[in-house]
Design an enzyme around this catalytic site. Structure first.
Site, PDB file in Angstrom:
ATOM      1  N   PHE A  45      50.519  -9.838  84.543  1.00  0.00           N
ATOM      2  CA  PHE A  45      50.858  -9.181  85.797  1.00  0.00           C
ATOM      3  C   PHE A  45      52.003 -10.086  86.651  1.00  0.00           C
ATOM      4  O   PHE A  45      52.923  -9.185  87.008  1.00  0.00           O
ATOM      5  CB  PHE A  45      49.581  -9.266  86.676  1.00  0.00           C
ATOM      6  CG  PHE A  45      48.680  -7.807  86.380  1.00  0.00           C
ATOM      7  CD1 PHE A  45      48.857  -6.905  85.497  1.00  0.00           C
ATOM      8  CD2 PHE A  45      47.661  -7.923  87.164  1.00  0.00           C
ATOM      9  CE1 PHE A  45      48.175  -5.840  85.307  1.00  0.00           C
ATOM     10  CE2 PHE A  45      46.576  -6.785  86.798  1.00  0.00           C
ATOM     11  CZ  PHE A  45      47.154  -5.786  86.180  1.00  0.00           C
ATOM     12  N   ARG A  46      51.806 -11.311  86.689  1.00  0.00           N
ATOM     13  CA  ARG A  46      52.586 -11.930  87.683  1.00  0.00           C
ATOM     14  C   ARG A  46      53.681 -12.851  87.244  1.00  0.00           C
ATOM     15  O   ARG A  46      54.452 -13.208  88.222  1.00  0.00           O
ATOM     16  CB  ARG A  46      51.536 -12.769  88.509  1.00  0.00           C
ATOM     17  CG  ARG A  46      50.746 -11.708  89.473  1.00  0.00           C
ATOM     18  CD  ARG A  46      49.853 -12.689  90.250  1.00  0.00           C
ATOM     19  NE  ARG A  46      48.824 -11.794  90.905  1.00  0.00           N
ATOM     20  CZ  ARG A  46      47.852 -11.115  90.629  1.00  0.00           C
ATOM     21  NH1 ARG A  46      47.350 -11.436  89.230  1.00  0.00           N
ATOM     22  NH2 ARG A  46      46.896 -10.305  91.231  1.00  0.00           N
ATOM     23  N   ASN A 117      40.820 -10.138  80.989  1.00  0.00           N
ATOM     24  CA  ASN A 117      41.600  -9.249  80.092  1.00  0.00           C
ATOM     25  C   ASN A 117      40.827  -7.915  79.672  1.00  0.00           C
ATOM     26  O   ASN A 117      39.468  -7.963  79.505  1.00  0.00           O
ATOM     27  CB  ASN A 117      42.095  -9.963  78.743  1.00  0.00           C
ATOM     28  CG  ASN A 117      43.097 -11.168  79.328  1.00  0.00           C
ATOM     29  OD1 ASN A 117      43.580 -11.246  80.380  1.00  0.00           O
ATOM     30  ND2 ASN A 117      43.261 -12.238  78.409  1.00  0.00           N
ATOM     31  N   ASP A 119      41.997  -6.502  77.002  1.00  0.00           N
ATOM     32  CA  ASP A 119      42.723  -6.242  75.555  1.00  0.00           C
ATOM     33  C   ASP A 119      41.610  -6.416  74.360  1.00  0.00           C
ATOM     34  O   ASP A 119      42.059  -6.198  73.192  1.00  0.00           O
ATOM     35  CB  ASP A 119      43.930  -6.799  75.422  1.00  0.00           C
ATOM     36  CG  ASP A 119      43.664  -8.315  75.260  1.00  0.00           C
ATOM     37  OD1 ASP A 119      42.689  -8.928  75.057  1.00  0.00           O
ATOM     38  OD2 ASP A 119      44.758  -9.153  76.066  1.00  0.00           O
ATOM     39  N   CYS A 168      36.749  15.604  82.274  1.00  0.00           N
ATOM     40  CA  CYS A 168      35.235  15.361  82.117  1.00  0.00           C
ATOM     41  C   CYS A 168      34.897  16.865  81.597  1.00  0.00           C
ATOM     42  O   CYS A 168      35.184  17.869  82.350  1.00  0.00           O
ATOM     43  CB  CYS A 168      34.506  15.160  83.584  1.00  0.00           C
ATOM     44  SG  CYS A 168      32.764  15.582  83.451  1.00  0.00           S
ATOM     45  N   ASN A 231      48.168 -23.767  81.306  1.00  0.00           N
ATOM     46  CA  ASN A 231      48.900 -22.684  81.936  1.00  0.00           C
ATOM     47  C   ASN A 231      50.276 -22.982  82.019  1.00  0.00           C
ATOM     48  O   ASN A 231      50.691 -24.102  82.025  1.00  0.00           O
ATOM     49  CB  ASN A 231      48.288 -22.479  83.301  1.00  0.00           C
ATOM     50  CG  ASN A 231      48.236 -21.135  83.614  1.00  0.00           C
ATOM     51  OD1 ASN A 231      47.707 -20.035  83.005  1.00  0.00           O
ATOM     52  ND2 ASN A 231      48.801 -20.812  85.026  1.00  0.00           N
ATOM     53  N   CYS A 251      49.952 -21.713  76.330  1.00  0.00           N
ATOM     54  CA  CYS A 251      48.542 -22.214  75.953  1.00  0.00           C
ATOM     55  C   CYS A 251      48.443 -22.355  74.540  1.00  0.00           C
ATOM     56  O   CYS A 251      47.544 -23.163  74.003  1.00  0.00           O
ATOM     57  CB  CYS A 251      47.707 -21.377  76.712  1.00  0.00           C
ATOM     58  SG  CYS A 251      47.806 -19.673  76.402  1.00  0.00           S
TER      59      CYS A 251
HETATM   60  P1  CNA Z   1      48.388 -12.848  86.074  1.00  0.00           P
HETATM   61  O1  CNA Z   1      47.948 -12.824  87.697  1.00  0.00           O
HETATM   62  O2  CNA Z   1      49.235 -12.169  85.553  1.00  0.00           O
HETATM   63  O3  CNA Z   1      48.563 -14.593  85.728  1.00  0.00           O
HETATM   64  C1  CNA Z   1      49.064 -14.833  84.435  1.00  0.00           C
HETATM   65  C2  CNA Z   1      48.970 -16.380  84.528  1.00  0.00           C
HETATM   66  O4  CNA Z   1      49.231 -16.756  83.050  1.00  0.00           O
HETATM   67  C3  CNA Z   1      50.163 -16.747  85.359  1.00  0.00           C
HETATM   68  O5  CNA Z   1      49.746 -18.042  85.930  1.00  0.00           O
HETATM   69  C4  CNA Z   1      51.225 -17.227  84.237  1.00  0.00           C
HETATM   70  O6  CNA Z   1      52.048 -18.393  84.326  1.00  0.00           O
HETATM   71  C5  CNA Z   1      50.327 -17.586  82.982  1.00  0.00           C
HETATM   72  N1  CNA Z   1      50.763 -17.291  81.620  1.00  0.00           N
HETATM   73  C6  CNA Z   1      51.610 -16.627  81.319  1.00  0.00           C
HETATM   74  N2  CNA Z   1      51.947 -16.545  79.920  1.00  0.00           N
HETATM   75  C7  CNA Z   1      51.167 -17.701  79.498  1.00  0.00           C
HETATM   76  C8  CNA Z   1      51.194 -18.470  78.409  1.00  0.00           C
HETATM   77  N3  CNA Z   1      51.904 -18.039  77.254  1.00  0.00           N
HETATM   78  N4  CNA Z   1      50.475 -19.664  78.286  1.00  0.00           N
HETATM   79  C9  CNA Z   1      50.253 -20.230  79.342  1.00  0.00           C
HETATM   80  N5  CNA Z   1      49.825 -19.547  80.613  1.00  0.00           N
HETATM   81  C10 CNA Z   1      50.712 -18.356  80.480  1.00  0.00           C
HETATM   82  O7  CNA Z   1      46.937 -12.475  85.131  1.00  0.00           O
HETATM   83  P2  CNA Z   1      45.466 -12.855  85.519  1.00  0.00           P
HETATM   84  O8  CNA Z   1      44.669 -12.519  84.258  1.00  0.00           O
HETATM   85  O9  CNA Z   1      45.315 -14.090  86.289  1.00  0.00           O
HETATM   86  O10 CNA Z   1      45.138 -11.600  86.635  1.00  0.00           O
HETATM   87  C11 CNA Z   1      44.145 -11.107  86.587  1.00  0.00           C
HETATM   88  C12 CNA Z   1      44.253  -9.337  85.911  1.00  0.00           C
HETATM   89  C13 CNA Z   1      45.242  -9.294  85.074  1.00  0.00           C
HETATM   90  C14 CNA Z   1      43.153  -9.045  85.434  1.00  0.00           C
HETATM   91  O11 CNA Z   1      42.554  -7.915  86.480  1.00  0.00           O
HETATM   92  C15 CNA Z   1      43.578  -8.299  84.103  1.00  0.00           C
HETATM   93  O12 CNA Z   1      43.043  -7.167  83.798  1.00  0.00           O
HETATM   94  C16 CNA Z   1      45.069  -7.990  84.152  1.00  0.00           C
HETATM   95  N6  CNA Z   1      45.955  -8.003  82.952  1.00  0.00           N
HETATM   96  C17 CNA Z   1      45.322  -8.048  81.689  1.00  0.00           C
HETATM   97  C18 CNA Z   1      45.917  -7.999  80.733  1.00  0.00           C
HETATM   98  C19 CNA Z   1      45.330  -7.958  79.299  1.00  0.00           C
HETATM   99  O13 CNA Z   1      44.309  -7.582  79.118  1.00  0.00           O
HETATM  100  N7  CNA Z   1      46.101  -8.706  78.210  1.00  0.00           N
HETATM  101  C20 CNA Z   1      47.403  -7.841  80.611  1.00  0.00           C
HETATM  102  C21 CNA Z   1      47.869  -7.519  81.936  1.00  0.00           C
HETATM  103  C22 CNA Z   1      47.090  -7.941  83.092  1.00  0.00           C
END
Ligand code: CNA
Length: 371
Positions: A45-46, A117, A119, A168, A231, A251
């Site tokens: 997301f961020r 996640n 996924d 539905c 991270n 990671c």
């Molecule tokens: P976020 O807020 O987008 O944070 C991601 C974090 O991971 C950040 O601190 C990044 O710096 C860090 N990051 C990104 N890539 C890497 C990497 N390769 N190695 C290490 N660190 C990395 O996402 P959060 O999960 O904290 O936020 C929660 C949300 C995101 C949840 O509600 C999820 O459902 C949602 N989400 C999920 C997916 C998925 O299922 N893959 C994808 C996008 C968002």
């Protein structure tokens, strides 16, 4: 209160490796977020530039989070379903980090994985369902948002294959996967298992999360055992405790270093190799850029559709007011927004290509272990 200590006084990756490889850590709780899946080609997301919020914010949604807002879904479910098409399980191969979770389970030391996640790559990597808590739900079950009748996976997939919004069969309301949207409750299983897991943990590993979404964000601060963070950036209250180990960088790289120190690297590579067979995915090298491009393309299409809607409604209201000049400039604003979205998509294509080229340089630059 139980006391857990690393075997050496210096809390670093070597200490964590000793804690693991000597069998001292027997009950490990892992807390993960979108960052563990970015290497699989699923944007988080961020993250600046590549995160979904960055890209959504350039489009015509009222605000980026609207795509996971239940009220917005009720009015315009298309935005969510465009993303769902791309994130839908089955298209991506688990990362090395996911295979590390399976490795911990095989060694009998994984107490639980709490994942934000959706996924399901944890299970695709082979982790048993009872070891995973989907804190923000998943695509496994689906319900009508009005009468709550369940829709089977087969039925929802049939809608999605035709690019239709699932409706539905009983009341005609929109159906949504049981992914937790903003303002919705977390699954009961999360609250049921959490207290026992936090109490039993003798090591907590946090990875790939910005720790911004509550209540998940507060979990690492609720344990008294040693904590390790993998991270790109430091998050939450990591660093405030003397025993915290913070490994900044991708990671997958951090985990590869850790398993090498444990001498478990062959086992990890074998597990990861197996995931190539279970996941029906494109070549891993192309997955990241290809899927990001597809998502942005889909979003640019939504933006264009939204802009058309907005333009049409503004045309109507201007016609009522009889102001043709104003009407033209408003329609131009919408076209500008679409143009911006298309430029964003093109920029990303270039950025992804140049990032690929410089990946090895930048990765070694961030590869710093901070204690
Ligand atoms: P976020 O807020 O987008 O944070 C991601 C974090 O991971 C950040 O601190 C990044 O710096 C860090 N990051 C990104 N890539 C890497 C990497 N390769 N190695 C290490 N660190 C990395 O996402 P959060 O999960 O904290 O936020 C929660 C949300 C995101 C949840 O509600 C999820 O459902 C949602 N989400 C999920 C997916 C998925 O299922 N893959 C994808 C996008 C968002």
């Amino acid at each position: 209160m139980k006391q857990f200590k690393f075997p050496t006084s210096k809390p670093d990756l070597t200490a964590v490796a000793q804690y693991l490889s000597t069998g001292t850590a027997k009950s490990i709780v892992v807390m993960v977020g979108a960052g563990i899946s970015t290497a699989a080609g699923i944007p988080d997301f961020r993250s600046p530039k590549t995160g979904l919020y960055h890209n959504l914010s350039r489009l015509n949604l009222p605000y980026a989070e609207a795509v996971f807002d239940i009220d917005y879904f009720r009015r315009k479910p298309e935005a969510f379903y465009m993303l769902a098409q791309e994130l839908y399980p089955g298209k991506f191969r688990p990362t090395m980090f996911h295979s590390f979770l399976k490795l911990l389970e095989d060694r009998g030391v994984l107490r639980r994985v709490y994942t934000q996640n959706i996924d399901t790559l944890e299970e695709i990597a082979g982790v048993s369902p009872e070891k995973v808590v989907y804190a923000h739900g998943s695509f496994a079950t689906n319900h009508c948002i009005d009468c709550h009748k369940e829709m089977s996976k087969v039925d929802i997939e049939a809608f999605m294959k035709k690019d239709d919004i699932p409706k539905c069969s009983r009341c005609g309301g929109y159906v949504k996967p049981d992914i937790v949207f903003f303002g919705e409750n977390l699954p009961a299983r999360f609250f049921k298992l959490l207290p026992g897991d936090l109490d039993a943990a003798d090591l907590v590993i946090v990875a790939g999360t910005s720790l911004q979404v509550h209540p998940f964000a507060s979990l690492p601060s609720q344990v008294s055992c040693p904590r390790v963070l993998f991270n790109l950036e430091s998050v939450g209250d990591f660093g405030r405790r003397k025993t915290d180990v913070i490994k900044l960088g991708p990671c997958d790289e951090g985990i590869e270093q850790l398993v090498e120190l444990c001498k478990w690297d062959k086992q990890l590579k074998d597990l990861w190799t197996k995931t190539a067979k279970t996941a029906n995915v494109a070549e891993e090298e192309d997955a990241a850029s290809a899927s990001q491009k597809k998502i942005l393309k889909a979003l640019a299409t939504t933006a264009a559709a939204n802009a058309e809607d907005a333009s049409a409604s503004k045309e109507e209201s201007s016609a009522e007011e009889g102001s043709e000049e104003e009407d033209e400039s408003l329609a131009q604003d919408d076209l500008d927004e679409v143009q911006q979205a298309i430029e964003a998509f093109n920029e990303l294509e270039i950025a992804v290509a140049s990032e690929d080229a410089t990946a090895s340089k930048s990765e070694s630059a961030v590869e710093k272990a901070k204690v």
